[in-house]
Scaffold this active site. Structure first.
Site, PDB file in Angstrom:
ATOM      1  N   ASN B 148       0.856  -1.193   0.000  1.00 25.00           N
ATOM      2  CA  ASN B 148       0.000   0.000   0.000  1.00 25.00           C
ATOM      3  C   ASN B 148       0.884   1.232   0.000  1.00 25.00           C
ATOM      4  OD1 ASN B 148      -2.653   1.422   0.481  1.00 25.00           O
ATOM      5  ND2 ASN B 148      -1.485   2.150   2.263  1.00 25.00           N
ATOM      6  N   GLU B 149       0.637   2.118  -0.922  1.00 28.05           N
ATOM      7  CA  GLU B 149       1.343   3.399  -0.943  1.00 28.05           C
ATOM      8  C   GLU B 149       2.822   3.256  -0.599  1.00 28.05           C
ATOM      9  OE1 GLU B 149      -0.962   6.060   1.512  1.00 28.05           O
ATOM     10  OE2 GLU B 149      -2.456   6.375  -0.050  1.00 28.05           O
ATOM     11  N   GLU B 305      -8.064   5.294  -4.588  1.00 27.58           N
ATOM     12  CA  GLU B 305      -8.592   5.938  -3.377  1.00 27.58           C
ATOM     13  C   GLU B 305      -8.904   7.400  -3.642  1.00 27.58           C
ATOM     14  OE1 GLU B 305      -6.203   5.720   0.142  1.00 27.58           O
ATOM     15  OE2 GLU B 305      -5.656   3.612  -0.158  1.00 27.58           O
ATOM     16  N   LYS B 354      -9.856   7.919  11.904  1.00 30.17           N
ATOM     17  CA  LYS B 354     -11.295   7.813  12.199  1.00 30.17           C
ATOM     18  C   LYS B 354     -12.083   9.008  11.703  1.00 30.17           C
ATOM     19  CE  LYS B 354     -11.195   9.536  16.956  1.00 30.17           C
ATOM     20  NZ  LYS B 354      -9.760   9.882  17.044  1.00 30.17           N
TER      21      LYS B 354
END
Lengths: 670, 670, 670
Positions: B148-149, B305, B354
């Site tokens: 990821n990334e 994304e 979050k």
């Protein structure tokens, strides 16, 4: 009412050990001129009084204690454990702390011990014990002052081990811990306690102030606060063993972020603190901090340190203006202090605090403005006798202050990097201050029933039981003020699912669907029914009414027309929800209505630019009237005709208070 | 034309493992309402699915895959290797990375592995292999998403050893390396490979961003990019072994500096990337970044994304305005995307993300603005079927983007500290964007013959072969635009001696004798023959004509009258050399002339404040028309009468697009 | 008067070792065109000339020396010890320095050796010895240049041990050290030398620039300065052994904070320095720094480095304007230089200085503006012959500059964080500069009797003997100017008790009771008897007259009416005490009076915006007249009719100097 003291303590930190004994005699003579009656000694002398593991040398300290006893001082006896002896660091390098960057330190500075070092604990406890054994029965030893300004951080392996034990005690199982910290996120699931590492720049830290896992980092703050508190209790208990009724404190630091002072206060016999505002700190913020310190135990407190004039460690250390120190001292007492103590009595000759103000300046005599002002205040306080001692500050308004919340709110990544806890609280406190409405700063577990109104700004973390307690408060007729960024998370920083503001949603009668973050150059407006409009920004809640009524609506952007602030009736009470950061007048408009409806009164009926507080003893109301406005102010009519405790004279109608002027007007209780 | 997909993928990151299974059912129902058809899973679960060296536990993952398969999702399957398991760090501490400051890290964060750790490589490869073995034959597994990334840096001894090997492969002899790095400077001559150390804050680093030896530091960036690419290839090959025709990608990050994405793209089956503009990022820059991502393989890409509304890690995380996410999604497709995926489908309950937006908010249901907008877009995309899939963005203009150049330019000490590569490129891109001229972002080794015009701003590093390639392009009639700070160095950051702009001097017909650096408060002017004058600054080349003609001359200072911009005829083509940073209108004046002369056309003949791009399939031209201007804009006449793919309706003359409005107007190919 | 040189050296750093030998021939030809007659060689070649502990390879160096000798150059021979060979670091890692953060460094950069490393010392000494043995008898070797820009810091264990030895030599007993450092403060009392640790970020440091114990930190600066000076002396002595009459220097850096250059100068045969003003450095500050460098030995100096045009390491590296380099070179000579040397003669092909200007640019030939200007200057200087060599700058004004004071003042915590030593000194220097009054920058132990006026701004640290020396100076008729923050501490940063300004109180006739610190947005005014009023700020002394008279009083705040500046008659002289930071015109008002009363004269009778200095040889006064004003300026009448050394022509009345113009007008001594 009872005070811990037989007189108003007036004096401060005194380090004769840094001076030759001829100077001591000068000191005694000069201090007497200033009506100084107390000295805090032995704050930083560990290396001096303990030259090695097995040697103690109290000869100098004995002389100091003898002299002060002879002169009938109240001695505030410090334990010297806030700076490690160099020899100890040399022999036991692990005794020094490891910083947030993971660098283990060498000898230097102060507040430098690893709180979980067994070496530190062994020798700190022993020293406290030795001191108490030797000095605690001296009747002039009025108070014990443990360590100094606790607040060091440590991230060493020692602390890491202790943290794991602390966590085991808290969570019992790995599963519970994985859940609490939401360790499924970023695949952080652990299987064993020893996979846990301290959260610093080498692990979960994001920059200095943020963290990948707030749950871990908040727990580490709790753990560090507890670790230092354990150090405090260890010394306290060592003294208690020698002197069961000793009065024991340590000096706190207001809104200092590092320690959960409400938890600490439970272990302290009296709260004491050090007040060092900057040249541009608003007086309302100083007042708020006093109220917070009083609120820790809901009792009068000690002002352990302030400077007679100048500080050294701020960027610009301006002089206190003539009358300012006096007014500031009375403000301190107006908010609950029973002592006025300075750092320090004689200015240091060297070291980084040599430009810190003192009662005796480097010139070494009493012929200074600062000394004269100190002496005047000493004379005045002495004249009060015990009248004000132990008197209380009755308040019908409580503002919640919570260190867990402080930590959690400021760790949060998003929505805005500009959110600061103390600033947010102060915006609300300031309203009450400007209207001379007495406020208690209260913890989340306070007895809310004592209050007519509770303000809980940015109550981001709502822990177990708070929903019920706040609902019960409101149902019984109380007024609750809360704001954006409230009700978001529980004790481990996990979100209260189901819609913001989570546990507060029912009582507030609103659902916050989204939270917009505005950059500093962006603003919205809050428009009221009466046509007034105020600027707002920082965050804007996009709120739906669920029973509440809108007090103001946004004037701009796609959420124009949505409520910017609301009011809900819940049981016999009301909940105000303020969904954005309003400019001062806009906030005042809402709070004025709330205050009026809740029947909360100012200390005096008039509006005034003076600060007025009221302390109440068994027999008397003391109105502290202080002019921090910078210009002459008339004495409010309701206070005229009363007798000024300071001058003993009646304040006639038409009295005017010049800048920094103070009166303490007395009103006998009916 | 062919697409890698059978439908437009619409969905995003999905972490049901962070939730109870009851929630999963809600998810499936709600996602269906939003026409979501894809989920990216298993991005961060290594610790969960591999509890120790020899144990794997796919039980939860099996359930997730079964559910998604049942619901006919396209599964984007991640390999979970971007965050180490805590147990692995505990057992093999060397697996964690060492930062630029030389600090070896403890467990925490993500993107935390040393890329040259054999332990990491062993277990990452094994995991990819296990996952492929188990899931690759599932027909719903559409795509593999490795790690990821990617982008971690490491400066450990392990990397140091690997760097030496990498260097030996590149330079073969110490002499060649000493020459390449100009090691005579500051007496850095080495005699053995093991005298080489990693260039960080403890060696050649000057602050965080500069270096004493750019040659070393650029090579280390190449090495780090290659090291991570080797990690990628290792996992890719492990999957290929199980599934030779698997579609494999990893999510890139636009103009992220750390990795040479053109080199990476050669190893990827399809490019995917994560688009996170800030609240004040210009839309032209977002467009440029899409074009860069499309340019990596010169093929349609995946938007892996974006946030449905809010981010969390920026300073001010504003909401996306109503319609903004939709417009932004269409912009993404307008520049070549065949998928629209979100991070994430359900908002986290805890951890530092979050407050990152998601399709399902913390309220947990579909009754939100953000969800409704997501659902609307899902419905629309579903209606397109496969029409747009695989269509291309034909362009006659290429802008060179080169990571070697990026690194070298920003390492350079002097002439100005304010020179930023991406900003410079964007100033040129923006011109074309504002005129709706389609641009390809191209590597230095592109086939230049496809283009009528190539812009190569700040082409500081001109590597072997580029002179010939660019000269051939121009000789054959192409137009080359280049600027100050071009042609300065070769591949190891050693200067092309003989006069700036080195290898470009012949074709540009200029010699740059000196380069003046202007502080932000300083400016010069560029004066054109027609009497217009524009501000310029940052750098001012002092240029001599060697065949070129001056387009503008400096208006001030001792070099007043010297050329500020020039044009040279070279073979059948032209070279524009722009010797200073011009204000926008001044740059546009020159580029307008160049474009006009080169016969480069806008997508539509009209000038408009709308963004318009054109994708072309085998049968149809799709005109993407988007309004990012903030005010109503008329539809250009040339586009009226065409049918909108979104509504199925014809756009009448006089149509107006409100802010954020989008049309996709179709024109059958002749 | 005698000069160290037989001609004006004109040339600079030359690194043919970085180039092929064909290039050398070009160099020789081109340099000849520029009348270059000197080259500084071998500055960074250690690794090249010493491939291992036992091997030396001088073959390339021999060729360079042969060539330059053949061409009759004055060779400035550097010893190459300012950058470690990589092989040495690999074999002896301790040879690298440890930084302020406590991080031990790996190979890289330059100025990278631990000065107390025995390995470094062994090999550095050996190299210097080898070089001297081989080359010192070459008659073309005019000067030895040891190391380069000394200034590295180290905080390793090795240095810690050496520091303890240094302290033992200084303090003899622990008690004396405890007293000197005021170790009772914060309980830092030590019992053994090995409890002392280096003061850095891991011990006494507060941030990067402050310290808990200034006494320790100032001593560490002294120690580091001495450590490097020992390195210098070690190499110097090694050369002396081979060549007792060698002329030996090292290049200094103006007001560089790290080294006590007055102490260094005592060990140097001639001072040389590197002048790198930024684009916005005032010319008065450049002049001041030249005067400081001349003042180090009170003798003519070498300009070892300046750039012909551009630098690379500043934020904005602007070109020197046409004529600027020439004017700046003459300014350098106007203040005492006997050489003009550049860094460097040919611009580097790679490495972080490749954008640093040079006589030969990357284009590689002589067809550049910069070269032509260099050649013109070379021609002019050659024409002077030896006329100006060795001439002096007679001055009746001294300004005290003291590195101990520099360190102490800037370590001080309070009263203001904005106090900067060099800025404060410059405010006073600037007054004299603007009036063309010649100034010597002098050490605290200078022979004050040579001067009519001494300015000692912010003379914070007054060491033993200074009170007596300054009082004697004033009593004998001298004028002393001093300011706020003077007379505060002694050599170990302990306060002179008894009232500020301590040892200066008697002679100044004032007592400073308090020091107010003003934030940048705050100001007061200084009001003069004639009704004029000037802004003041930063610090405001609250001063009582003790014999002095007030020159100006504060206009505002509670100390309105108190003296802001005073004048006292003391013996036959006067002391001016300026208690606040005045705006320029206010300061000038006071200093004008002082200058006039003291009979201090400008170099010429007229007021002019030209800079004019006067150097005096045995036979001639040379008036250096330079126009840095940016606009045309008339030649002052008193200078007309004199012959210009540069042109050989008489300057007629009514002459005008254009910007950057220079004349050197000669006046035979009577």
């Amino acid at each position: 009412m009872e005070s811990k003291f037989k007189r108003i303590l007036y004096g401060g930190d005194y380090n004769p050990n840094q001076w030759s004994e001829e100077i001591w005699e000068d000191d005694m003579r000069i201090f007497k001129d200033a009506h100084i009656n107390t000295a805090t000694i032995n704050v930083f002398s560990w290396a001096k009084i303990q030259p090695s593991e097995h040697e103690y040398d109290f000869s100098c300290l004995d002389k100091i204690v003898d002299m002060l006893s002879r002169e009938n001082y109240d001695i505030v006896f410090a334990t010297s454990t806030a700076a490690l002896p160099a020899w100890m660091v040399k022999k036991y390098p692990e005794v020094m702390s490891t910083d947030y960057e993971g660098r283990h330190h060498k000898f230097g500075g102060r507040h430098n011990a690893c709180p979980n070092s067994l070496v530190y604990q062994k020798y700190a406890r022993a020293l406290a014990s030795k001191l108490a054994e030797r000095y605690a029965d001296n009747p002039h030893v009025t108070c014990w002052h443990i360590n100094n300004e606790y607040g060091a951080e440590c991230y060493c392996d020692n602390c890491q081990n202790a943290f794991r034990v602390w966590l085991k005690d808290k969570y019992h199982t790995i599963d519970e811990l994985n859940t609490a910290w939401n360790m499924e996120f970023w695949g952080h699931t652990i299987y064993d306690w020893d996979e846990i590492v301290v959260p610093n720049a080498l692990s979960e830290g994001i920059g200095r102030d943020k963290t990948a896992f707030a749950g871990i980092s908040i727990d580490y703050r709790r753990f560090l606060s507890d670790s230092l508190l354990n150090n405090y209790k260890m010394e306290r208990d060592a003294i208690r063993e020698q002197k069961p009724d000793a009065l024991i404190t340590t000096n706190l630091m207001g809104t200092f972020k590092g320690l959960d002072y409400f938890k600490w206060a439970k272990e302290m016999d009296i709260v004491s603190w050090d007040n060092y505002p900057a040249y541009d700190t608003p007086w309302s913020q100083v007042a708020m901090t006093h109220d917070l310190m009083r609120g820790l135990k809901d009792e009068p407190f000690m002002l352990m340190e302030q400077t007679p004039s100048q500080q050294n460690w701020q960027k610009y250390n301006s002089l206190k203006r003539p009358g300012q120190m006096r007014a500031q001292s009375y403000q301190t007492m107006a908010h609950g202090a029973d002592t006025i103590q300075f750092f320090q009595l004689r200015r240091s000759v060297g070291g980084c605090e040599k430009f810190h103000g003192a009662v005796i300046a480097h010139v070494g005599n009493e012929n200074t403005r600062v000394f004269r002002e100190t002496a005047q205040l000493g004379r005045e306080l002495e004249s009060f006798g015990t009248k004000t001692l132990g008197s209380r500050n009755p308040s019908k308004v409580g503002i919640i202050f919570d260190w867990d919340n402080y930590w959690a709110l400021e760790y949060t990544s998003g929505p805005s990097a500009d959110l600061r806890y103390v600033d947010q609280i102060h915006q609300y406190y300031e309203f009450f201050y400007n209207r001379n409405i007495s406020v208690d700063m209260i913890p989340v577990d306070a007895d809310f029933s004592k209050y007519d109104m509770i303000a809980a700004p940015v109550l981001y973390m709502v822990k177990d039981g708070m929903k019920e307690a706040l609902e019960s408060f409101v149902k019984n007729g109380g007024t609750l003020i809360t704001t954006f960024m409230s009700g978001i998370v529980g004790q481990s920083d996990n979100v209260h699912l189901g819609g913001y503001p989570g546990p507060l949603r029912d009582m507030a009668g609103v659902w916050v669907e989204e939270i917009d973050a505005l950059a500093p150059e962006q603003h919205n407006t809050a428009q009221f029914a009466d046509g007034t409009s105020y600027s707002c920004g920082l965050l804007c809640d996009l709120t739906h009414l669920e029973g509440a009524e809108a007090l103001a609506s946004y004037g701009e952007d796609f959420y124009a027309g949505m409520p910017a602030a609301t009011k809900n009736t819940f049981g016999k009470g009301h909940v105000y929800y303020i969904g954005t950061q309003l400019e001062k007048d806009g906030l005042a408009k809402i709070l004025s209505e709330a205050v009026s409806e809740a029947g909360v009164n100012s200390v005096i009926p008039e509006t005034t630019a003076l600060e007025v507080t009221c302390r109440v003893s068994d027999t008397t109301r003391f109105y502290y009237v202080m002019n921090f406005s910078g210009t002459d102010q008339p004495l409010p009519e309701s206070l005229s005709g009363k007798t000024d405790l300071i001058t003993g004279k009646t304040a006639p109608a038409g009295s005017v208070l010049a800048p920094w002027d103070v009166m303490i007007l007395q009103e006998p209780l009916a």
